[in-house]
Motif scaffolding. Structure first.
Motif, PDB file in Angstrom:
ATOM      1  N   ALA A  92       0.854  -1.353   0.039  1.00  0.00           N
ATOM      2  CA  ALA A  92      -0.172  -0.075   0.065  1.00  0.00           C
ATOM      3  C   ALA A  92       0.849   1.218   0.160  1.00  0.00           C
ATOM      4  O   ALA A  92       1.928   1.217   0.667  1.00  0.00           O
ATOM      5  CB  ALA A  92      -0.878  -0.172   1.220  1.00  0.00           C
ATOM      6  N   ILE A  93       0.311   2.283  -0.740  1.00  0.00           N
ATOM      7  CA  ILE A  93       0.879   3.527  -0.681  1.00  0.00           C
ATOM      8  C   ILE A  93       0.158   4.713  -0.227  1.00  0.00           C
ATOM      9  O   ILE A  93      -0.991   4.634  -0.805  1.00  0.00           O
ATOM     10  CB  ILE A  93       1.529   3.806  -2.189  1.00  0.00           C
ATOM     11  N   MET A 123       3.653  -8.343   8.681  1.00  0.00           N
ATOM     12  CA  MET A 123       4.124  -7.200   8.528  1.00  0.00           C
ATOM     13  C   MET A 123       3.928  -6.424   7.212  1.00  0.00           C
ATOM     14  O   MET A 123       4.999  -6.459   6.544  1.00  0.00           O
ATOM     15  CB  MET A 123       5.644  -7.263   9.138  1.00  0.00           C
ATOM     16  N   PRO A 124       3.004  -5.927   6.940  1.00  0.00           N
ATOM     17  CA  PRO A 124       2.449  -5.276   5.862  1.00  0.00           C
ATOM     18  C   PRO A 124       3.518  -4.255   5.253  1.00  0.00           C
ATOM     19  O   PRO A 124       4.128  -3.423   6.065  1.00  0.00           O
ATOM     20  CB  PRO A 124       1.286  -4.744   5.966  1.00  0.00           C
ATOM     21  N   VAL A 125       3.843  -4.184   3.986  1.00  0.00           N
ATOM     22  CA  VAL A 125       4.548  -2.931   3.523  1.00  0.00           C
ATOM     23  C   VAL A 125       3.705  -1.989   3.106  1.00  0.00           C
ATOM     24  O   VAL A 125       2.691  -2.103   2.278  1.00  0.00           O
ATOM     25  CB  VAL A 125       5.365  -3.630   2.217  1.00  0.00           C
ATOM     26  N   VAL A 126       3.811  -0.855   3.687  1.00  0.00           N
ATOM     27  CA  VAL A 126       3.232   0.292   3.393  1.00  0.00           C
ATOM     28  C   VAL A 126       4.210   1.604   3.257  1.00  0.00           C
ATOM     29  O   VAL A 126       5.077   1.685   3.999  1.00  0.00           O
ATOM     30  CB  VAL A 126       2.166   0.804   4.709  1.00  0.00           C
ATOM     31  N   MET A 127       4.017   2.197   2.214  1.00  0.00           N
ATOM     32  CA  MET A 127       4.956   3.416   1.892  1.00  0.00           C
ATOM     33  C   MET A 127       4.536   4.727   1.606  1.00  0.00           C
ATOM     34  O   MET A 127       3.069   4.522   1.556  1.00  0.00           O
ATOM     35  CB  MET A 127       5.627   2.881   0.420  1.00  0.00           C
ATOM     36  N   GLU A 128       5.145   5.554   1.532  1.00  0.00           N
ATOM     37  CA  GLU A 128       4.516   7.164   1.846  1.00  0.00           C
ATOM     38  C   GLU A 128       5.296   8.187   0.806  1.00  0.00           C
ATOM     39  O   GLU A 128       6.463   7.986   0.575  1.00  0.00           O
ATOM     40  CB  GLU A 128       4.424   7.660   3.159  1.00  0.00           C
ATOM     41  N   THR A 129       4.649   9.248   0.506  1.00  0.00           N
ATOM     42  CA  THR A 129       5.074  10.377   0.063  1.00  0.00           C
ATOM     43  C   THR A 129       4.197  11.695   0.637  1.00  0.00           C
ATOM     44  O   THR A 129       3.101  11.345   1.180  1.00  0.00           O
ATOM     45  CB  THR A 129       5.287  10.542  -1.601  1.00  0.00           C
ATOM     46  N   GLN A 200       4.431   6.631  -7.337  1.00  0.00           N
ATOM     47  CA  GLN A 200       3.877   7.654  -6.588  1.00  0.00           C
ATOM     48  C   GLN A 200       4.805   8.826  -6.939  1.00  0.00           C
ATOM     49  O   GLN A 200       5.693   8.833  -5.933  1.00  0.00           O
ATOM     50  CB  GLN A 200       3.476   7.224  -5.532  1.00  0.00           C
ATOM     51  N   ALA A 201       4.708   9.693  -7.788  1.00  0.00           N
ATOM     52  CA  ALA A 201       5.789  10.606  -7.860  1.00  0.00           C
ATOM     53  C   ALA A 201       5.585  11.977  -7.271  1.00  0.00           C
ATOM     54  O   ALA A 201       4.321  12.613  -7.647  1.00  0.00           O
ATOM     55  CB  ALA A 201       5.646  10.681  -9.540  1.00  0.00           C
TER      56      ALA A 201
END
Length: 366
Positions: A92-93, A123-129, A200-201
């Motif tokens: 998820a982002i 342990m889900p992978v969640v990323m962000e900007t 996700q730019a």
């Protein structure tokens, strides 16, 4: 319009049918987009979710690896990816201040899908900007319902781009940015595998923007920058997810993830201290990895695997770099004008304007 609809062909490789991450069989993408006024605050944010296979990731793990070009960003679950090399959850982002709720919701969804969760953990992978120029990021407006909506919307097929999902409030090279996608299909003699990318730019300075190697950003400086009022050009981040159906092992996935740096550099990004540049690659080519069930007693001692020999891995690297480059340009072209809460315009970059600037650099349609 996307880059190829404008006659802009980036690199030498051939895109897949959709020119999107969903060209990799089994991969699905879903968005939940939030555009509202809440308690007098402008909310422009969301969640983008990627499912690596057609079924539950826990039951069909795949190998994965990650790379950090610049660590001014955050992600959950990467330590276990680095240790075990396995992706066992959806990806998820979202925005910087919503990682926690997205992670917790994905854990709750896993719990609710289990007959006996006592001996299993995830342990889900969640990323962000960061979307704080266009979004009331301190209000933390993402809730479990948005994760559930993104999950429900996940599908194969064309990927929505621009101001959708996690990319809703993002800015790229001082234009409206967000979600972008692209793919490359290798010829049969190189394995016939597909490499798909989703970005996700939310990064980059306008004067450094390059398209097909041409310094187009220098010819777009008359367009007002949203950073004139507050912030610094180039602040933000980019998240890159690379998928492939090639049979790669975890260390090879890490090597593939590293090549996202090349695609970003080709478009003029990757040099800012204030940008978190985090990349993850996963490979679905090994179909029979044991399910992530840590309480099982009947697992075999070993599992037969396939791998791409290193002498033949370079075309995958080239495909990843090209697809990242094109996905970033697609993200920018999909952006439409949006204003901050203070009324400052974040301009979209339309295809006609981009082509005019490209011709000023000496670029000619192939």
């Amino acid at each position: 319009m996307r880059a190829r609809q404008l006659g802009i062909t980036l690199g030498l490789g051939i895109p897949g049918e959709l020119n999107a991450i969903t060209d990799v069989p089994g991969v699905r993408v879903g968005h939940s987009t939030v555009k509202a006024q809440i308690d007098g605050k402008q909310v422009r944010t969301g969640v983008t979710l990627i499912q690596p296979r057609a079924g539950a990731a826990r039951l069909q793990p795949c190998f994965a690896g990650y790379h950090v070009l610049n660590g001014n960003g955050d992600a959950t679950g990467l330590e276990w990816i680095g240790e075990a090399g396995l992706l066992t959850t959806p990806l998820a982002i979202t925005n910087t201040h919503s990682i926690g709720i997205v992670r917790d919701t994905l854990i709750a969804l896993e719990r609710d899908s289990l007959a006996d969760p006592a001996v299993y953990w995830c342990m889900p992978v969640v990323m962000e900007t960061y979307d704080g120029l266009l979004n009331d990021i301190w209000g933390q407006h993402i809730g479990p319902e948005h994760v559930l909506q993104a999950m429900a919307n996940a599908e194969s097929g064309p990927v929505q781009e621009g101001a959708v999902g996690g990319g809703t409030g993002m800015i790229c090279h001082e234009f409206k940015g967000g979600i972008g996608s692209a793919s490359r299909k290798l010829p049969g003699e190189q394995g016939g595998w597909t490499v798909g990318v989703l970005v996700q730019a939310n990064h980059g300075k306008r004067q450094e923007l390059r398209v097909d190697g041409y310094p187009v950003g220098r010819h777009l400086m008359e367009i007002a920058s949203p950073f004139a009022a507050r912030g610094t050009p180039g602040m933000g981040s980019i998240v890159v997810i690379i998928a492939t159906d090639a049979p790669l092992l975890p260390h090879q996935c890490q090597r593939l993830a590293q090549r996202a740096s090349i695609g970003i550099a080709r478009t003029g990004g990757g040099t800012e201290d204030s940008s978190g540049d985090l990349f993850l690659a996963f490979a679905t080519g090994n179909q029979d990895l044991p399910a992530a069930d840590y309480g099982r007693k009947d697992l075999p001692l070993s599992t037969a695997l396939n791998m791409v020999n290193n002498d033949h891995i370079s075309p995958l690297f080239s495909a990843a770099a090209e697809a990242v480059e094109e996905a970033i340009i697609n993200a920018i072209l999909a952006g439409e004008d949006m204003t901050t809460a203070e009324g400052v315009l974040v301009p979209g970059l339309d295809g006609r304007t981009l082509l005019e600037a490209l011709h000023q650099t000496g670029w000619q349609r192939p």
